[in-house]
Write a protein that holds these residues in place. Structure first.
Motif, PDB file in Angstrom:
ATOM      1  N   UNK A 126      -3.607   6.835 -13.644  1.00  0.00           N
ATOM      2  CA  UNK A 126      -5.017   6.458 -13.540  1.00  0.00           C
ATOM      3  C   UNK A 126      -5.233   5.062 -12.951  1.00  0.00           C
ATOM      4  N   UNK A 127      -4.173   4.299 -12.828  1.00  0.00           N
ATOM      5  CA  UNK A 127      -4.306   2.949 -12.262  1.00  0.00           C
ATOM      6  C   UNK A 127      -2.973   2.554 -11.638  1.00  0.00           C
ATOM      7  N   UNK A 128      -3.019   2.098 -10.402  1.00  0.00           N
ATOM      8  CA  UNK A 128      -1.798   1.604  -9.748  1.00  0.00           C
ATOM      9  C   UNK A 128      -2.030   0.172  -9.283  1.00  0.00           C
ATOM     10  N   UNK A 129      -1.029  -0.649  -9.451  1.00  0.00           N
ATOM     11  CA  UNK A 129      -1.144  -2.057  -9.061  1.00  0.00           C
ATOM     12  C   UNK A 129       0.161  -2.518  -8.413  1.00  0.00           C
ATOM     13  N   UNK A 130       0.034  -3.318  -7.379  1.00  0.00           N
ATOM     14  CA  UNK A 130       1.219  -3.919  -6.746  1.00  0.00           C
ATOM     15  C   UNK A 130       0.894  -5.366  -6.413  1.00  0.00           C
ATOM     16  N   UNK A 183       0.821  -1.209   0.000  1.00  0.00           N
ATOM     17  CA  UNK A 183       0.000   0.000   0.000  1.00  0.00           C
ATOM     18  C   UNK A 183       0.856   1.261   0.000  1.00  0.00           C
ATOM     19  N   UNK A 184       2.040   1.185   0.619  1.00  0.00           N
ATOM     20  CA  UNK A 184       2.937   2.349   0.602  1.00  0.00           C
ATOM     21  C   UNK A 184       3.442   2.614  -0.813  1.00  0.00           C
ATOM     22  N   UNK A 185       3.823   1.556  -1.515  1.00  0.00           N
ATOM     23  CA  UNK A 185       4.279   1.724  -2.905  1.00  0.00           C
ATOM     24  C   UNK A 185       3.135   2.219  -3.780  1.00  0.00           C
ATOM     25  N   UNK A 186       1.956   1.636  -3.560  1.00  0.00           N
ATOM     26  CA  UNK A 186       0.768   2.051  -4.295  1.00  0.00           C
ATOM     27  C   UNK A 186       0.506   3.541  -4.066  1.00  0.00           C
ATOM     28  N   UNK A 187       0.609   3.954  -2.811  1.00  0.00           N
ATOM     29  CA  UNK A 187       0.362   5.350  -2.460  1.00  0.00           C
ATOM     30  C   UNK A 187       1.355   6.293  -3.117  1.00  0.00           C
ATOM     31  N   UNK A 188       2.610   5.904  -3.164  1.00  0.00           N
ATOM     32  CA  UNK A 188       3.624   6.751  -3.806  1.00  0.00           C
ATOM     33  C   UNK A 188       3.310   6.946  -5.287  1.00  0.00           C
ATOM     34  N   UNK A 189       2.841   5.903  -5.938  1.00  0.00           N
ATOM     35  CA  UNK A 189       2.509   6.031  -7.370  1.00  0.00           C
ATOM     36  C   UNK A 189       1.294   6.927  -7.565  1.00  0.00           C
ATOM     37  N   UNK A 236      12.666  -7.238   0.111  1.00  0.00           N
ATOM     38  CA  UNK A 236      13.375  -6.166   0.811  1.00  0.00           C
ATOM     39  C   UNK A 236      14.490  -5.563  -0.044  1.00  0.00           C
ATOM     40  N   UNK A 237      15.065  -6.378  -0.917  1.00  0.00           N
ATOM     41  CA  UNK A 237      16.193  -5.890  -1.719  1.00  0.00           C
ATOM     42  C   UNK A 237      15.741  -4.978  -2.869  1.00  0.00           C
ATOM     43  N   UNK A 238      14.468  -5.026  -3.219  1.00  0.00           N
ATOM     44  CA  UNK A 238      14.031  -4.334  -4.439  1.00  0.00           C
ATOM     45  C   UNK A 238      13.516  -2.913  -4.195  1.00  0.00           C
ATOM     46  N   UNK A 239      13.295  -2.541  -2.964  1.00  0.00           N
ATOM     47  CA  UNK A 239      12.884  -1.171  -2.618  1.00  0.00           C
ATOM     48  C   UNK A 239      11.731  -0.699  -3.512  1.00  0.00           C
ATOM     49  N   UNK A 240      10.612  -1.398  -3.417  1.00  0.00           N
ATOM     50  CA  UNK A 240       9.450  -1.061  -4.247  1.00  0.00           C
ATOM     51  C   UNK A 240       8.979   0.370  -4.000  1.00  0.00           C
ATOM     52  N   UNK A 280       7.558 -10.244  -6.642  1.00  0.00           N
ATOM     53  CA  UNK A 280       6.879  -8.992  -6.313  1.00  0.00           C
ATOM     54  C   UNK A 280       7.105  -7.972  -7.423  1.00  0.00           C
ATOM     55  N   UNK A 281       6.216  -6.998  -7.499  1.00  0.00           N
ATOM     56  CA  UNK A 281       6.374  -5.945  -8.499  1.00  0.00           C
ATOM     57  C   UNK A 281       5.294  -4.897  -8.357  1.00  0.00           C
TER      58      UNK A 281
END
Lengths: 468, 486
Positions: free
Chosen positions: B141-145, B128-134, B207-211, B173-174
């Protein structure tokens, strides 16, 4: 593994030595009630249970011999709990009480771990369903020997003609049931049979395929003969330059291409602004000869009459004479759009919402032979392959022709042609349809089976040529 | 576990099987996704069962069951033999299997953090944090994680005496951002499209990918693509990012070297291969700097094609596929090895689950690193296009002609990365393309990418494969054909 008290329903009939008898509807109801009871005793407010049972067999052949021959039988129970505006799903095929309690606990644990979802609806109550009959005992009773004999006939034909046969003959039965703590219950069972054959006559090949609920409807040897004849005609292919061609697409080719349109009719896809129909609903997007329904009850369709939440499927007019008219809705998206759910939702939770799964095109009255006869210069396409989306809004798809591409000149098939890559907008294609055949149940490899016609299409963009 | 496997093997032998192998598997999976700031999928599943493959009357049969009781597995084994005997009515030759030793072993893929033990709340919070940043970026118009975790236990036993237990932990993950404007939809993904990166690792991969750290850039690029220049239609120099090159390897090297395809066993569905048997050791597949291996060993890395033994009980191996540009090897199994003069299978039989027959699959098919630093490679390019992150992929059924499009590209002019290009694509003929490779980046730029969704077989099986690659340069490539107006 420690033995546990089984919840698995007991068969009401004895299994045949060479087949499987699926559990009866009453047994499924009992199994679902058992899970709901366990969940209720655990204090779960609302629970939904899905049961899926599959018994499939597939005989695979290549180089004129059976090289793989498999059978599977399995049953899964999936539990979705709803607690305080949160929901999650856990699925298992370990059908003992301890494992089912574990699935309920896992679902609860997942549900509790997330924020509340204000859009989440209570479970639906009891629904009424229109019955569909798609279970044929002759298919359920097909044996490995039945399949092997048909395969041997096809292989013998190939040997006789100096060709190489490859393909599958599959038969099976499956069922799904859904029940919830508000009393909803729905069950569906079907049989399915499929024969697909590729005949190779180096360096060419051709292909034919069909599927049906009734194995007796598969004309396996006629399909083999058709593929064999076309493979022979496909040798000595000439290379033509890329460009825009009039193409006659056999039903499988149409299916595999336009099948990529199905999700664009999901209300969620429009809400997410990833549908090619955004800002285009109600416009003359396709030719006036294109009308498309989603109709789970069509006599040539397969599949259940209810969706992933147990809502009855409705017949929906998607495209009326070239104008996109309606979308399909799951309960949540329907509420957001102030519409009624159409019974096309996926099992929750999911992020995709819904999709039409039973597309039916209104066809025409032109046979493929008539299309050929009416064509001064064009290409007859047996099948398309490895189709992928290049542009999601213009719906440009790329892919290859495969297994039989032929040149049509002055109303006749004159030679085989080397395969092309295409880059073609489906939207443009459905504006350029000159002739339609009768809609038939078509099957390919890229899309769900549909009821769809052959099409003669002008200005189809073939962009590059391959080596064979 | 072993008692039921032994019972299945005994039943098969008594019923007339001359060879049998059994795979009991327990698969556990967790899927988490978010969309537009809300949790999407939140699901967990497990499946356990047994599959038995038998050779009887000189033909194959396979049956599977989830009824893990003595009578259940015996019935399953008897069914497999019955099916094999039916197969025998349409057989043309006897099955010949390469010899293999019996192994008794246990192996677990290395991981540091069990993702199933990480609190769900923190996993969802990260997404949700990555989603929020996008979503902070105007125009998105669309965010997905998403995250996906799998733990797979398999117990293999065979009538030659092998008993092998393996446990694999798989993490993926992505994130992606989509922007719809006017009459275009543009999308950017990190670290790769179609679900991100996937590897035989634990939660340490996530953890290594810093989404969260990459989310703003991805979202900004999705929006910026709308005002980018259309990728031109030219014949020119192409530099591919590592993840796109990984998929290029998958489609134009990995699939055509599958010996079952070569032999026509996939002719009806996945297709055949241009790499007919006469091409082995004779075909110049690529330029001199092209070296490709099929390496399932742990030494190669934590790829989706890493294991200790394949699903036929053959130890993991490294096979040279392309050496100094020359075609040197196929992916084989015990049944096909002798057809290419090998005494032993190359160990590539893999199955999706207990209810599927093992078939020849890619392991980790990797392009070995070259010598270039990426900065030097770009500086050495006067005029070219750098393409990154796959958007679409397609190749013919003999694996000659391909076309790929990517999410994003940039012009390279006089050694510098210049303007952004939208809707990039390239196409070509497999061997012409690999022979046009004139620069491969070094090990510092090399990543073992995971492709989790490779489909093959009937009934269809989905398999994870690994593809090591570093950015590489290709000359005289057909660019931009996918969007050409003609």
């Amino acid at each position: 593994m420690k033995a546990q008290k089984p919840v698995r329903p007991k068969h009401s009939g004895a299994a045949r030595p060479d087949g499987v008898v699926l559990f009866g509807e009453r047994e499924l109801q009992t199994a679902i009630a058992t899970v709901l009871r366990i969940a209720n005793s655990a204090g779960v407010a609302e629970t939904e249970v899905h049961i899926e049972e599959v018994a499939d067999s597939l005989t695979r052949f290549a180089n004129n011999a059976i090289h793989q021959n498999v059978a599977e039988h399995g049953l899964t129970i999936s539990v979705r709990t709803v607690v305080d505006g949160r929901t999650a799903r856990a699925t298992t095929n370990r059908i003992d009480e301890h494992s089912l309690r574990g699935a309920i606990d896992a679902s609860l644990s997942l549900a509790h771990s997330q924020p509340r979802d204000p859009r989440l609806l209570p479970l639906p109550g009891v629904q009424r369903y229109r019955p569909v009959k798609r279970f044929v005992p002759a298919t359920a009773g097909a044996t490995p020997l039945d399949r092997a004999r048909a395969v041997k006939q096809a292989c013998d034909l190939a040997v006789k003609r100096g060709q190489n046969a490859a393909g599958i003959f599959a038969t099976g039965q499956s069922q799904s049931a859904i029940g919830n703590s508000r009393g909803l219950f729905a069950a569906y069972r079907e049989t399915h049979a499929e024969f697909s054959v590729t005949m190779q006559e180096a360096p060419a090949a051709s292909w034919a395929k069909a599927n049906a609920a009734d194995v007796r409807d598969l004309a396996t040897q006629a399909l083999a003969a058709r593929a064999s004849d076309k493979a022979h005609r496909a040798t000595n292919a000439v290379e033509l330059p890329p460009g825009r061609y009039t193409v006659i697409l056999e039903p499988s080719a149409v299916l595999d291409l336009v099948g990529f349109l199905f999700y664009d009719f999901a209300a969620t896809a429009l809400q997410d602004k990833r549908s090619c129909l955004n800002d285009r609903m109600g416009t003359q997007l396709f030719g006036k000869n294109i009308t498309i329904y989603d109709d789970a009850y069509h006599r040539l369709q397969m599949g259940a009459s209810f969706d992933g939440e147990g809502i009855p499927r409705q017949r929906v007019l998607l495209v009326d004479r070239g104008v996109p008219k309606n979308l399909v809705y799951a309960r949540t998206t329907a509420k957001a759009a102030r519409k009624k759910p159409t019974g096309h939702g996926f099992a929750l939770p999911n992020e995709y919402g819904e999709a039409p799964m039973n597309l039916v095109f209104s066809g025409g009255d032109s046979s493929v032979e008539n299309m050929i006869a009416s064509t001064d210069r064009g290409l007859l396409v047996t099948r398309l392959w490895y189709i992928r989306e290049v542009d999601p809004y213009e719906k440009i798809m790329t892919g290859m022709t495969r297994d039989g591409l032929f040149l049509v000149e002055k109303g006749k098939v004159t030679s085989a042609v080397r395969n092309f890559r295409f880059n073609q907008s489906i939207l443009e294609m459905l504006r350029n349809v000159e002739l339609l055949g009768p809609a038939v149940r078509a099957t390919g490899e890229e899309a769900f089976e549909m009821v769809i016609p052959a099409m003669k299409v002008r200005n189809f963009h073939l962009s590059e040529v391959t080596k064979f | 576990m072993w008692d039921l496997s032994t019972q299945a093997l005994d039943t098969a032998r008594i019923r007339g099987a001359t060879y049998a192998d059994v795979r009991m598997m327990h698969l556990r999976q967790r899927d988490l996704t978010t969309k537009n700031g809300q949790v999407g999928t939140l699901a967990q599943s497990e499946s356990i069962g047994l599959g038995i493959r038998v050779l009887a009357s000189g033909a194959w049969g396979f049956a599977s069951t989830d009824r893990l009781t003595g009578p259940g597995v015996s019935a399953c084994a008897a069914q497999a033999v019955s099916i094999a005997k039916a197969s025998a009515i349409a057989k043309r030759k006897e099955v010949v299997m390469a010899s293999e030793k019996a192994y008794v072993d246990s192996w677990q893929s290395p991981f540091r953090k069990d993702p199933f033990e990480i609190p769900l709340e923190s996993q969802i919070a990260l997404l949700l944090a990555a989603d929020g940043e996008m979503r902070k970026v105007q125009g998105v118009t669309l965010t997905e994680t998403g995250m996906q975790f799998r733990k797979i236990d398999s117990w293999f036993s065979s009538s030659i005496g092998s008993r092998i237990h393996q446990r694999k932990m798989i993490t993926g993950c992505g994130i992606s951002a989509t922007a719809f404007q006017g009459e275009e939809i543009q999308k950017r993904s990190y670290p790769n499209s179609f679900g991100g990166q996937h590897a035989l690792q634990g939660y340490e991969l996530v953890e290594s990918l810093d989404l969260v750290g990459h989310a703003p850039r991805i979202a900004e690029e999705a929006v910026a693509l709308h005002s980018a220049t259309q990728c031109p239609q030219i014949n020119g120099t192409l530099i591919l990012g590592g993840s796109q090159l990984g998929l290029q390897i998958h489609e134009s090297v990995g699939h055509p070297i599958e010996l079952d395809r070569v032999l026509g066993e996939e002719a009806n569905f996945a297709g055949t291969s241009f790499l007919t048997l006469d091409q082995l050791n004779n075909l110049r597949y690529g330029s001199d700097i092209v070296n490709v291996v099929a390496d399932a060993r742990s030494d190669h890395g934590h790829g989706l094609g890493t294991f200790a033994y394949d699903d036929e009980g053959v130890p993991a191996q490294c096979t040279h596929i392309i050496k100094d540009g020359q075609f040197r090897g196929y992916l084989s199994n015990r049944e096909t090895a002798h057809l290419i003069g090998l005494e032993r299978s190359s160990g590539t039989m893999r199955t999706e689950s207990w209810n599927r027959l093992p078939i020849i699959r890619m392991t980790n098919i990797s392009l070995l690193p070259g010598t270039w630093a990426l900065a030097d490679l770009l500086a050495d390019t006067d005029d070219g296009i750098f393409m990154d992150t796959n958007r679409s992929w397609s190749i013919d059924d003999r694996r000659y002609q391909f076309q790929f499009s990517t999410e994003i590209a940039w012009d390279i002019k006089n050694g510098k990365r210049m303007r952004m290009l939208k809707n990039p694509s390239y196409s070509g003929i497999t061997t012409e393309f690999w022979n046009s490779c004139d620069a491969i980046c070094n090990a510092k730029e090399w990543t073992l990418w995971g492709t989790p969704n490779c489909g093959k077989g009937q009934p269809m099986q989905t398999m994870g494969t690994g593809h090591g690659a570093s950015p590489s340069r290709f000359r005289k490539v057909n660019i931009g054909a996918a969007f050409a107006k003609q």
